[in-house]
Design a protein around this motif. Sequence first.
Motif, PDB file in Angstrom:
ATOM      1  N   PRO A  46      34.402  36.925  25.189  1.00 10.89           N
ATOM      2  CA  PRO A  46      35.235  38.034  25.693  1.00 10.89           C
ATOM      3  C   PRO A  46      35.004  38.351  27.160  1.00 10.89           C
ATOM      4  O   PRO A  46      35.935  38.657  27.897  1.00 10.89           O
ATOM      5  CB  PRO A  46      34.829  39.207  24.787  1.00 10.89           C
ATOM      6  CG  PRO A  46      34.339  38.568  23.540  1.00 10.89           C
ATOM      7  CD  PRO A  46      33.692  37.286  23.968  1.00 10.89           C
ATOM      8  N   GLU A  47      33.731  38.260  27.608  1.00  8.17           N
ATOM      9  CA  GLU A  47      33.466  38.563  29.024  1.00  8.17           C
ATOM     10  C   GLU A  47      34.103  37.531  29.950  1.00  8.17           C
ATOM     11  O   GLU A  47      34.502  37.851  31.066  1.00  8.17           O
ATOM     12  CB  GLU A  47      31.964  38.663  29.280  1.00  8.17           C
ATOM     13  CG  GLU A  47      31.146  37.472  28.792  1.00  8.17           C
ATOM     14  CD  GLU A  47      30.601  37.681  27.391  1.00  8.17           C
ATOM     15  OE1 GLU A  47      29.494  37.177  27.113  1.00  8.17           O
ATOM     16  OE2 GLU A  47      31.263  38.365  26.591  1.00  8.17           O
ATOM     17  N   ASP A  48      34.221  36.277  29.492  1.00  9.43           N
ATOM     18  CA  ASP A  48      34.901  35.262  30.301  1.00  9.43           C
ATOM     19  C   ASP A  48      36.379  35.604  30.462  1.00  9.43           C
ATOM     20  O   ASP A  48      36.959  35.444  31.536  1.00  9.43           O
ATOM     21  CB  ASP A  48      34.758  33.885  29.645  1.00  9.43           C
ATOM     22  CG  ASP A  48      33.311  33.414  29.603  1.00  9.43           C
ATOM     23  OD1 ASP A  48      32.553  33.794  30.508  1.00  9.43           O
ATOM     24  OD2 ASP A  48      32.962  32.673  28.662  1.00  9.43           O
TER      25      ASP A  48
ATOM     26  N   GLY B 153      37.620  38.590  30.400  1.00  7.84           N
ATOM     27  CA  GLY B 153      37.724  39.726  31.305  1.00  7.84           C
ATOM     28  C   GLY B 153      37.658  39.319  32.760  1.00  7.84           C
ATOM     29  O   GLY B 153      38.476  39.758  33.582  1.00  7.84           O
ATOM     30  N   VAL B 154      36.711  38.460  33.094  1.00 13.63           N
ATOM     31  CA  VAL B 154      36.584  37.994  34.479  1.00 13.63           C
ATOM     32  C   VAL B 154      37.819  37.204  34.889  1.00 13.63           C
ATOM     33  O   VAL B 154      38.362  37.373  35.991  1.00 13.63           O
ATOM     34  CB  VAL B 154      35.308  37.137  34.635  1.00 13.63           C
ATOM     35  CG1 VAL B 154      35.258  36.493  36.017  1.00 13.63           C
ATOM     36  CG2 VAL B 154      34.068  37.995  34.411  1.00 13.63           C
ATOM     37  N   TYR B 155      38.289  36.346  34.003  1.00 15.87           N
ATOM     38  CA  TYR B 155      39.472  35.545  34.312  1.00 15.87           C
ATOM     39  C   TYR B 155      40.700  36.440  34.515  1.00 15.87           C
ATOM     40  O   TYR B 155      41.512  36.209  35.418  1.00 15.87           O
ATOM     41  CB  TYR B 155      39.733  34.556  33.175  1.00 15.87           C
ATOM     42  CG  TYR B 155      40.940  33.678  33.397  1.00 15.87           C
ATOM     43  CD1 TYR B 155      40.848  32.532  34.174  1.00 15.87           C
ATOM     44  CD2 TYR B 155      42.164  33.994  32.811  1.00 15.87           C
ATOM     45  CE1 TYR B 155      41.956  31.722  34.377  1.00 15.87           C
ATOM     46  CE2 TYR B 155      43.276  33.190  33.015  1.00 15.87           C
ATOM     47  CZ  TYR B 155      43.162  32.061  33.791  1.00 15.87           C
ATOM     48  OH  TYR B 155      44.266  31.273  33.998  1.00 15.87           O
ATOM     49  N   SER B 156      40.851  37.466  33.688  1.00  9.60           N
ATOM     50  CA  SER B 156      42.005  38.358  33.797  1.00  9.60           C
ATOM     51  C   SER B 156      42.017  39.103  35.125  1.00  9.60           C
ATOM     52  O   SER B 156      43.075  39.329  35.712  1.00  9.60           O
ATOM     53  CB  SER B 156      42.024  39.351  32.634  1.00  9.60           C
ATOM     54  OG  SER B 156      42.177  38.671  31.407  1.00  9.60           O
ATOM     55  N   LEU B 157      40.833  39.490  35.613  1.00  6.62           N
ATOM     56  CA  LEU B 157      40.763  40.157  36.918  1.00  6.62           C
ATOM     57  C   LEU B 157      41.268  39.229  38.028  1.00  6.62           C
ATOM     58  O   LEU B 157      42.047  39.633  38.896  1.00  6.62           O
ATOM     59  CB  LEU B 157      39.333  40.599  37.205  1.00  6.62           C
ATOM     60  CG  LEU B 157      38.817  41.790  36.394  1.00  6.62           C
ATOM     61  CD1 LEU B 157      37.338  42.032  36.696  1.00  6.62           C
ATOM     62  CD2 LEU B 157      39.634  43.047  36.702  1.00  6.62           C
ATOM     63  N   GLY B 158      40.817  37.983  38.009  1.00 10.29           N
ATOM     64  CA  GLY B 158      41.289  37.022  38.997  1.00 10.29           C
ATOM     65  C   GLY B 158      42.782  36.775  38.887  1.00 10.29           C
ATOM     66  O   GLY B 158      43.485  36.651  39.900  1.00 10.29           O
ATOM     67  N   LEU B 159      43.274  36.728  37.650  1.00  9.71           N
ATOM     68  CA  LEU B 159      44.701  36.502  37.451  1.00  9.71           C
ATOM     69  C   LEU B 159      45.521  37.672  37.985  1.00  9.71           C
ATOM     70  O   LEU B 159      46.602  37.478  38.568  1.00  9.71           O
ATOM     71  CB  LEU B 159      44.977  36.299  35.959  1.00  9.71           C
ATOM     72  CG  LEU B 159      46.408  35.894  35.582  1.00  9.71           C
ATOM     73  CD1 LEU B 159      46.745  34.545  36.201  1.00  9.71           C
ATOM     74  CD2 LEU B 159      46.559  35.852  34.070  1.00  9.71           C
ATOM     75  N   MET B 160      45.024  38.897  37.812  1.00  6.05           N
ATOM     76  CA  MET B 160      45.722  40.073  38.338  1.00  6.05           C
ATOM     77  C   MET B 160      45.806  40.028  39.859  1.00  6.05           C
ATOM     78  O   MET B 160      46.844  40.344  40.452  1.00  6.05           O
ATOM     79  CB  MET B 160      45.027  41.347  37.870  1.00  6.05           C
ATOM     80  CG  MET B 160      45.170  41.632  36.392  1.00  6.05           C
ATOM     81  SD  MET B 160      44.115  42.978  35.830  1.00  6.05           S
ATOM     82  CE  MET B 160      44.736  44.332  36.817  1.00  6.05           C
ATOM     83  N   VAL B 161      44.713  39.616  40.492  1.00  8.46           N
ATOM     84  CA  VAL B 161      44.716  39.507  41.954  1.00  8.46           C
ATOM     85  C   VAL B 161      45.708  38.449  42.406  1.00  8.46           C
ATOM     86  O   VAL B 161      46.491  38.642  43.346  1.00  8.46           O
ATOM     87  CB  VAL B 161      43.298  39.186  42.468  1.00  8.46           C
ATOM     88  CG1 VAL B 161      43.327  38.904  43.966  1.00  8.46           C
ATOM     89  CG2 VAL B 161      42.356  40.341  42.168  1.00  8.46           C
ATOM     90  N   ALA B 162      45.716  37.303  41.733  1.00 10.68           N
ATOM     91  CA  ALA B 162      46.643  36.235  42.092  1.00 10.68           C
ATOM     92  C   ALA B 162      48.087  36.664  41.868  1.00 10.68           C
ATOM     93  O   ALA B 162      48.985  36.331  42.659  1.00 10.68           O
ATOM     94  CB  ALA B 162      46.330  34.978  41.279  1.00 10.68           C
ATOM     95  N   SER B 163      48.337  37.419  40.792  1.00 14.26           N
ATOM     96  CA  SER B 163      49.703  37.856  40.492  1.00 14.26           C
ATOM     97  C   SER B 163      50.232  38.850  41.513  1.00 14.26           C
ATOM     98  O   SER B 163      51.448  39.015  41.648  1.00 14.26           O
ATOM     99  CB  SER B 163      49.752  38.488  39.101  1.00 14.26           C
ATOM    100  OG  SER B 163      49.384  37.551  38.109  1.00 14.26           O
TER     101      SER B 163
END
Length: 219
Positions: free
Chosen positions: A179-181, A183-193
């Motif tokens: 789950p923590e992976d 979360g970290v990936y989703s943060l990066g995806l939000m920045v990219a989006s």
Amino acid sequence: DLVLPAAVEAGDEPQALRLEAAAWSAVAVGGAAFAAGLALYLATGGRAFAAVAAPLPWLMLVAALGQLGFLVLASMLRARGRIHAVSLAYAAQAVLGGGAGIAVVWRFGIAGMILGWIAGTALGCAIMLGAGVRVARHPGPLRTAARLARTGLPIFGCFLATLVQRSVDRIALVRFARPEDLGVYSLGLMVASSMLYVPEAVAYVLFPRLAAAAHGARD
């Protein structure tokens, strides 16, 4: 979104109202079919909601149908050039819906979050209905609704493919990572989006004009 702007630009108000009424018919038929499918799924022992309280699937249904009505109203006002009213409705929905949902989720769980979003959606719809623009508020001919559905099918396919493309990686992470992976990936995806905000904002304003031009209603 594809045919209403042309009727508005041409000044054909009766045709614009007929198209809007037909859109409500499409929403009613599609919403009823979706609700019937959910009821059948639950009645036959569907397990997707087994871990949640019984009313939760129906609250989710109300939220989904409310969002559908919200989007139809937004399309009507965008076609008529009332971008400010639509933007205000979206802001109200996000602030009240998201804020209220976050405020009560600790006490009422997911149901509280969904109820907050429903309240925000209702406020957004009220803002658009009170914008001083004459739009259809009742269902129209089913034949016209079917024609609208056929016309919009390619756009629906495009948005569905985009949704799958944006979600399949996170679905894979849910299955194969911690789950923590995710979360970290989703943060990066939000920045990219965030890089898409500007082109999407431009498209949000220009799309009705391009649709009208495609039908010869404007240059």
